[in-house]
Structure formats: structure tokens, C-alpha cells
Design an enzyme around this catalytic site. Sequence first.
Site, PDB file in Angstrom:
ATOM      1  N   ASN A  46       0.807  -1.226   0.000  1.00 35.96           N
ATOM      2  CA  ASN A  46       0.000   0.000   0.000  1.00 35.96           C
ATOM      3  C   ASN A  46       0.839   1.275   0.000  1.00 35.96           C
ATOM      4  O   ASN A  46       0.341   2.389   0.089  1.00 35.96           O
ATOM      5  CB  ASN A  46      -0.972   0.014   1.195  1.00 35.96           C
ATOM      6  N   GLU A  58       2.614  -8.442   7.431  1.00 36.80           N
ATOM      7  CA  GLU A  58       3.343  -8.167   6.179  1.00 36.80           C
ATOM      8  C   GLU A  58       4.795  -8.640   6.284  1.00 36.80           C
ATOM      9  O   GLU A  58       5.368  -9.141   5.320  1.00 36.80           O
ATOM     10  CB  GLU A  58       3.309  -6.662   5.877  1.00 36.80           C
ATOM     11  N   SER A  76       9.762   2.864  17.516  1.00 40.65           N
ATOM     12  CA  SER A  76       8.696   3.867  17.651  1.00 40.65           C
ATOM     13  C   SER A  76       7.474   3.305  18.380  1.00 40.65           C
ATOM     14  O   SER A  76       6.517   4.031  18.642  1.00 40.65           O
ATOM     15  CB  SER A  76       8.279   4.363  16.263  1.00 40.65           C
ATOM     16  N   HIS A  87      31.579 -20.298 -30.840  1.00 41.75           N
ATOM     17  CA  HIS A  87      31.128 -21.015 -32.035  1.00 41.75           C
ATOM     18  C   HIS A  87      29.782 -20.434 -32.458  1.00 41.75           C
ATOM     19  O   HIS A  87      28.958 -20.090 -31.601  1.00 41.75           O
ATOM     20  CB  HIS A  87      30.987 -22.508 -31.700  1.00 41.75           C
ATOM     21  N   ASN A  88      29.556 -20.327 -33.771  1.00 43.70           N
ATOM     22  CA  ASN A  88      28.280 -19.764 -34.259  1.00 43.70           C
ATOM     23  C   ASN A  88      27.953 -18.473 -33.512  1.00 43.70           C
ATOM     24  O   ASN A  88      26.832 -18.275 -33.022  1.00 43.70           O
ATOM     25  CB  ASN A  88      27.126 -20.761 -34.061  1.00 43.70           C
ATOM     26  N   GLU A 122      33.252 -16.518 -34.600  1.00 43.97           N
ATOM     27  CA  GLU A 122      33.044 -17.191 -35.881  1.00 43.97           C
ATOM     28  C   GLU A 122      32.087 -16.388 -36.752  1.00 43.97           C
ATOM     29  O   GLU A 122      31.069 -15.877 -36.265  1.00 43.97           O
ATOM     30  CB  GLU A 122      32.467 -18.590 -35.652  1.00 43.97           C
ATOM     31  N   ASP A 148      30.059 -17.003 -40.244  1.00 48.59           N
ATOM     32  CA  ASP A 148      29.640 -18.011 -41.220  1.00 48.59           C
ATOM     33  C   ASP A 148      29.072 -17.282 -42.440  1.00 48.59           C
ATOM     34  O   ASP A 148      27.955 -16.763 -42.377  1.00 48.59           O
ATOM     35  CB  ASP A 148      28.564 -18.874 -40.546  1.00 48.59           C
ATOM     36  N   HIS A 165      23.355 -19.361 -40.371  1.00 47.35           N
ATOM     37  CA  HIS A 165      23.683 -20.784 -40.336  1.00 47.35           C
ATOM     38  C   HIS A 165      23.100 -21.413 -41.590  1.00 47.35           C
ATOM     39  O   HIS A 165      21.884 -21.587 -41.688  1.00 47.35           O
ATOM     40  CB  HIS A 165      23.121 -21.427 -39.072  1.00 47.35           C
ATOM     41  N   GLU A 214      34.175 -18.844 -41.769  1.00 44.71           N
ATOM     42  CA  GLU A 214      33.594 -20.048 -42.378  1.00 44.71           C
ATOM     43  C   GLU A 214      33.065 -19.600 -43.738  1.00 44.71           C
ATOM     44  O   GLU A 214      31.998 -18.981 -43.837  1.00 44.71           O
ATOM     45  CB  GLU A 214      32.483 -20.571 -41.466  1.00 44.71           C
TER      46      GLU A 214
END
Length: 754
Positions: free
Chosen positions: A148, A157, A184, A304-305, A334, A336, A349, A383
Site C-alpha cells: 500500500n 506483512e 517507535s 562457435h556460431n 566465428e 559463417d 547458419h 567459415e
Amino acid sequence: MDPEGSRIQDDPDVKVLLAGSTLRKVKSRLWKKNRHFRLLADSQTIWHKSRRAGRGHSTFSVTEVEAVREGHQSEVLQSIAEDFPADLCFTLVFHGRQGNLDLVAESPEEARAWIQGVRKLIHRVKTMDAKEKLDQWVRDWFQKADKNKDGKMIFKEVKKLLKMMNVEMNEEHAWHLFTMADKSESDSLEMEEFVLFYKMLTQRDEVWKVFQDYSADGEKLLLEELESFLKIEQHEEERSAQYAQQLIDRYEPSETAKTQGAMSLDGFQMYLCSQEGSIFKPEHVDLHQDMSQPLSHYFISSSHNTYLMEDQLRGQSSLEAYIQALKRGCRCVEVDCWDGSDGEPVVYHGHTLTSKILFKDVISTLKEYAFKASDFPLILSLENHCCVEQQTVMAQHLSQILGDTLLTTLLDGQVPQQLPSPQELKGKILLKAKKIGGLECSLDETDLVSDDDEMANGDAESPSAEDLPAECLNQNEKKSKSKLSRELSDLVVYCKSVHFHGFEHARLHAKCYEMSSFSESKAKRLVKETGTDFVQCNTKQLSRIYPSGLRTDSSNYNPQEMWNVGCQIVALNFQTAGLEMDLNDGLFRQNGCCGYVLKPDFMRDGNTQFSPDKQGERQNYKPLHLSFQVISGQQLPKVNQKEGSIVDPLVRVEIYGVPQDQAKDETTHINNNGFNPVWNETLNFVVHTPELALVRFVVEDYDKASRNDFIGQFTLPFTCIQTGYRHIHLLSKDGTAIPPASLFIHISISEVTI
């Protein structure tokens, strides 16, 4: 509100964020919608919702944001560049694999305020000390739980919040702490009272016990008592006196204790939770290795890729994937390449449904991001599936875009007997590809085929024309798939791709600048059959290993097997989280995260007889006993925030290295406690080749009915481990930090009597 938070709110840019702005959120060229964004009063949370939506809104923390990019620096914003000028556009980049947030402001001034404002908030988070970060973490939880928004929390809570924080605790004890914190006496906790409640909740008996062992009065550690702890427990014999004073200056929060030259329990706990108290040797975090040896003497972080964000059948090809890999310290990417329909080569790819990106855009991205995380050379593994004409276009793009950054000539004009060093190649991009002839002479153009075209051939490798005996050339030329462009060939210097004809052939004929690529299955076979030959070959030449073409889900193989024989370029799918990337991140976490790690000395000697499966025969063979007392865990994240259940954590320690060192062991699980579980269990290992070993700590949520759920992990090289009482700061599946989640352990290493 903390004083630092108040100061940052006075900043004019941050004031714009606090007031809020309507920004256009862009997901694609067609999806552009207005959303209202504003910074909340905690100076930490950014809230956003649709203008017309009812209650629907979202938030994210500034701690999740890694960087802000200005202008059209994402593919999405590039696609709408004609509609929106660069000075209106910016991108929020998140840690890990979370997608970017592309935004367009209504005016250049508003865009500038958001760019500068968020950057200032990120800087503030980065420069917080451990105590400030912890306080901020507690405040974040308070904000989440205060539904709230009245700035107060009643006991009901608080109980709910404890469950959210992964705490299952005795209600009587919780109420006792609640009343103590309620200064308090209002039957509710305000923010600062809740921080006090949290501190009482997290008082750690296991740290207090260690503190008591060295403190004469149980209240403080005098300088000589702290020195004694550092010498005996932390094995800091050489620098303990001066170091003890530095730790007091750095971590002791009490000015009174500081003036007495002493450390309180609070200061002691802060030191243990700091980077200096972590398991990772601080001196190994920074660049500290010799970088003047030949390239073949280093392990090189390799992707890779690299262009893929997801799997290799349907995934999206993206420039962002290159940026993410480079930011993680990757030093071999890489590319490609295939023929594009309009004469411009594309990257994707091949023969799959993955999207395409322009080759020239990839090279522009590499130009911008190649050296942001590391100054050392970047290898561009090409590649090549293009026709000669488009290869020539590729060569033009490489030369024009990269300019002097691309290495196109020998460093000293001399044909090398060994590869140059990372130090000599600083700031340079090297092209790895086929080359016509060698560096010694220039030959006529010969027909060649791609060296690792795996999609078509599975794991079969096609020999290239230049690698075959002379009598085979004529008939092979007729079968060749493609020709090589002279312009592209001339850009290859120290990384000439050649077909592998066996270790005997390499020993007699190979040049240091020639390198071969191996599928994981072929590499595994060679490791098994001729491990020592592989190690010897890798002292002089580079070798690249890549995942099998059958891994259509872009999964990874275990890189450790390849590092065990000295393979330098062990290429992994960086986009796929899991054990294999944890090992890669773990190995390259040392040496300034520069992407280069010097191999052990027995893998750099050309006459080495080292073999990963024969440890006892190695010179200076010294197995070590490694003991981990897993003491406790702190604030482990929930596996599923929506579930009411609390995690049942266990810790597993895994050793990766030569075959004899592969081992794992785990603790029992603790029921219903992710907040402060205590195990006090010891796990023991013998490590035969510590120079190659990696140690991975995994925390899981135990489930007797199904597979355990991953909670967090941390992986590091054995050689980077600090002994004594240490904290392990856990990482997510993505490899990003999940503070303040940690493990508290005691580590000892001793020699094994042979």
C-alpha cells in the site's frame, strides 16, 4: 532514504527520471508503443506502464542494467533509423541473456537526460561498498513488500516478506525481533526499523564463533589478534601486519574501533564478505600473467556460431550476439558467410531457417566492440561459403572497415619460426581462413573447399586441394565446391586454415602459422589415442575445436577434455547457458578476464611427454589434498518466486581436470531454509594435476520426487583458490551476480604423501 540517495536525487538528469517521461518502446519496425517510465523514490527502481492500461505495470532495478547505448546502436533502432533521428534513440542493455530495451524519447533533451541519468545511477551502484549494497538490497525487499506504499510494515506483512526472502522461521522468534526493531512502538516497522530488524535476523553465529576464537574480550579483534587470524587461518603470513591495518581502515564501520586499531564483529563480517575475503585470489583477478609468449602457449576464450542468439536451426542471427560474446572476453569469434542475393555477403547458419545479417554490419560491430573488454588480439574465424566475387567484396569490407586494426602483414617482415605473442598483437584483429600458398612464397590460385562445413557432412572433413599430394590435384579441382579470392587470401597471415594429416605429418612439415579445426568427436578420438602427440603439436600450432553439427539445439561439449591436451581455441556456443559455459567463464575469470590464459609450463615445452591420462609419470608430480568445510549459506534466491515453498538447499563440489581428477561430492540438504542454512560438512578431494583443474560449487534445491532445481554456482581455477575462511559469491545460470547470495566455507590445501 540514504544520504547518497538524497544527493543523487538533486542531479538535474535524475530529476527528469523521477518526474517521469512518455517514451516509445520499440520491439520491431512494426511494434512501437508509448509507455510511461519513471524512477521511483528509492533511486533504484524504474517503473513503467502503458498510458491507457489500467493497473498493468512493470518494474526493473538499475542493478539489472549493464549499459546505456546512444543512438541507433541496436538492430531494432537501426531498422527505424529513417523514422526517428539518432538523438532521440537509446538502448538499455541488461546483464546476462535478458533482451535489450529500445526506447525513443520525444525530444533530444529528454533522451539526453535519460541516457545521462541512468548512467549516473549505474555508476552509483558500481561504486557502492558491500554495506551500501546490502542496505540497498534490504530496502528493495521493503519496497516490494510494502503493497500500500505507506512506508510501514505490520507483523503480518513482515511474515509474508520473510517467506518471499526465502526465510522459514519460528513465529515467536520473528515477533521478538520485530518488537526489538519497533523503536517507535507503533506495531509497525518503517524502512530504517526494518533494516535494523533484518540485521538482527542475519546475525551469524558461525562468524561470531570464528571471531571469538581470536578475540580476547569477545568484543573486538585487536591489531595483533587480527594478524594472528590472518596468519593462522588465512595463510597471509608474508603481509599480515600491514594487511591487518589496511583491513581495519577499509572495512571497520566504527570510528571508535578504528582509533583503537581494532576490528568489531561487524567489520570482521564485512571483511569476510568482501572480495578480499572471497575464495578467488585478488592478485589473480587482474592481468598478471606473462603475455609475451607465442599465441600457441595460451588458452583463448572462443565462440562457435557467434552470430546466433538461440539454437542453430531456427534461432535469430544477431549483431547483439557478437557484442555479448565480446563483452564476456571472447577472443575468437566465428563468421559463417554465404552469398547474398544483392552481391552483399550475408552471415547465418547455412541451409537452416536462421535469420540473416549483412557481413559488413558484423565487421562494423567487431570494429566497435573488439577491444572494449580486452586489448589482446581478436581472431576472426571465417567459415567461407561464398563465390569468388563475394569473397572479394568481403575482403574489401574487412580492409575498409577495420583499416589498421586488421593485421595484413608480418610484424617484422620475417617468416616466423614461432607465432607472435598476445602482447605484440595487442589491438589487432587476425583473420583465420584458407590461404593460397604460404607466407614463404606466392602460388597460383588453387581450387579449395571449406575446412569445416559440418552441416552437410556431419563430422566428416573434406580435404582441401592445397593439402593433397601433387598427383591428386587435377582430379580434385573438378570436384571443388568453391575457389578462393586472392584479395581475401592475402588478408590471412598467422592463422592459415589447413587440413589435418596426422601428428607425424605436422611434426615434419607443418608451419607455426598453419592451424587445423577439429570436430569434437574427432578431437576426442585423438585425445584418447595420441594425447601426448596432441599436447606437443599444440605447443607450436593453434588448433580449433568446434561442436558437432548434430548439436542442433546449440548445446555444448565439455571443454575440459580439449584444454587437457593444450587446445587453444575451444569454441563453445556462448548463447547456451550451463555447465560448459560455467567452466569457460571459470577458466577465463583470471588474468583480468582478457580472454587469454597462459598454459601450464609442461604444456609449453615442445618435447613434453605430458599425457592427461598418465599423471604419475610427470616431472614434479605433486598431488594435492583439497578439503572444503561447507559451513553455511546466505540469502539464497528462491527457485520460483510465485511458489510459497522455501528451498531445501544442498551444496555440491565438482572437480574438472584430467580424467583422474574428475570428481564430485555433496552435502546433505537442509529443509526449508534458503536464508541462512548451516551444513558444517567437510568434502575431501585429491587433485593430481592442479594446474589444469577447475572447481565448481553448485547450490541446488533438493527434490526427492524429481530433478533438483539449480539455485546458483561459482567456478574457478584450482590455482586461484585462497585458503582459510572464505565466501563464495554465487552466480546465476547466465553467469551474472545474484547478490547477496553466498556460501561460507573453510578451505585447506596440503601435499599428499606419495
